[in-house]
Write an enzyme that holds these catalytic residues in place. Structure first.
Site, mmCIF file in Angstrom:
data_model
loop_
_atom_site.group_PDB
_atom_site.id
_atom_site.type_symbol
_atom_site.label_atom_id
_atom_site.label_comp_id
_atom_site.label_asym_id
_atom_site.label_seq_id
_atom_site.Cartn_x
_atom_site.Cartn_y
_atom_site.Cartn_z
ATOM 1 N N SER A 188 0.797 -1.225 0.000
ATOM 2 C CA SER A 188 0.000 0.000 0.000
ATOM 3 C C SER A 188 0.830 1.276 0.000
ATOM 4 O O SER A 188 0.286 2.374 -0.138
ATOM 5 C CB SER A 188 -0.933 0.016 1.219
ATOM 6 N N LYS A 189 2.143 1.153 0.141
ATOM 7 C CA LYS A 189 2.998 2.338 0.153
ATOM 8 C C LYS A 189 3.066 2.956 -1.245
ATOM 9 O O LYS A 189 2.833 2.284 -2.252
ATOM 10 C CB LYS A 189 4.410 1.971 0.641
#
Length: 369
Positions: A188-189
């Site tokens: 999700s970064k």
């Protein structure tokens, strides 16, 4: 009119756009079979070092491993204290405790929600060894102020750039702003792989050598282990994914900033508090997080319109049961507690379309006042 659910983080669209490059990169790894510390890991490390503007980068198995390795390389251990913030993911404080040191918390700024440097010196004791500022939600802490205080007191700085890789502070990239920089490649970064991954950054050759050894069982050469280490190597397949994504990372940062600008314009004059980026910073917008006095009602209303939202770090570190023995009480860090009680992160992705942004912002404004 029923709206389709908007992805909170749209990894599928990103993969669709990059599928040929990602598959080509991964196929090369499958062909040569060097799945651990293969050539793609070295290639990624070289590109990331150049991207951040440091001389040394080493890929590791996760952002948490990066923080722990940084502390181990600095010799932080039992009897030491490391100052960090209570408003963060648990890895920041967890790794301090895992090396045997004591986490010491200071509150965050009410505008950027990052470490408040004006509170640092009051927290420094004779046992303080390092400071660990966190670049929350995509922008760095006030690293210039933190570094100046650290220099005055002979302390080391571990920059937790798990969410801020790609952002800048006074024109310098996050990850290269402390003694050691750490980041995460959790999917999700902003720059994420397809599993766990992370990296370490430094300009110090001695620390670089120690970190390189620690990530691989403390091994300096085959069958020779001069220091204690851990198994924290970045998989070659994950490096291959990251190499493909790194090619378009700057473009995706620009797209994230465009989405954030749309959000900010829509919230101008609203009772919902939009996030603030410090004048010295740019943000990579890992999350677009707002504050609302009626968070739970707003969250439910967004959900009814197919808009997901998340209240991250709803329980600050000083109120987590695992850190009860540190002796902190509710009310000790009022800004952290206020943000934790009111924060709500909205969908953020380079792939958000204009119609999706309009739907999110119109729903926000309609419900805000």
């Amino acid at each position: 009119m029923t709206h389709p659910t908007i992805p909170f983080i749209d990894l599928k669209s990103q993969f669709s756009a990059l599928e040929p490059q990602i598959r080509e990169r991964m196929d090369r790894v499958l062909a040569h079979g060097q799945y651990i510390l293969g050539p793609e890991v070295t290639e990624l490390e070289e590109q990331l070092a150049d991207f951040v503007g440091v001389t040394h980068c080493y890929g590791v198995a996760s952002g948490t491993d990066a923080l722990q390795i940084a502390l181990m390389a600095l010799g932080v251990g039992p009897g030491d204290e490391v100052i960090t913030v209570p408003y963060t993911w648990i890895s920041s404080a967890e790794t301090i405790a895992l090396v045997g040191a004591r986490p010491v918390f200071v509150d965050i700024q009410p505008d950027t929600w990052n470490m408040d440097p004006t509170q640092l010196e009051a927290a420094i004791t004779e046992r303080t060894r390092a400071i660990m500022p966190v670049g929350i939600y995509g922008q760095p802490a006030d690293m210039a102020a933190v570094n100046a205080i650290a220099d005055r007191h002979g302390l080391l700085v571990v920059e937790d750039a798990a969410q801020s890789l790609g952002s800048t502070h006074h024109g310098k990239r996050a990850g290269g702003l402390g003694t050691i920089g750490c980041t995460s490649f959790f999917p999700s970064k902003p720059l994420g792989c397809y599993g766990d991954g992370g990296a370490l950054f430094t300009d110090n050759p001695d620390l670089a050598q120690r970190m390189k050894q620690i990530r691989n069982h403390g091994q300096a050469k085959k069958h020779h282990h001069p220091i204690l280490g851990i198994n924290a190597r970045l998989d070659t397949l994950q490096a291959a994914v990251l190499l493909a994504k790194l090619e378009v990372f700057d473009q995706e940062i620009d797209q994230r900033q465009t989405v954030a600008s749309h959000y900010a314009r829509a919230l101008s004059g609203s009772s919902i508090k939009a996030p603030q980026v410090a004048n010295s910073n740019t943000s990579v917008w890992a999350q677009y997080t707002v504050l609302s006095d009626d968070r739970e009602a707003l969250k439910e209303r967004l959900k009814a319109e197919g808009i997901p939202s998340v209240n991250y770090y709803a329980v600050p570190m000083h109120r987590q049961p695992v850190f009860a023995d540190l002796g902190y009480q509710a009310g000790d860090f009022p800004v952290s507690e206020h943000v934790a009680d009111h924060c709500l992160s909205l969908p953020m992705s380079p792939a958000l379309t204009a119609s999706q942004i309009d739907h999110i912002t119109s729903t926000l404004v309609a419900r805000a006042d």
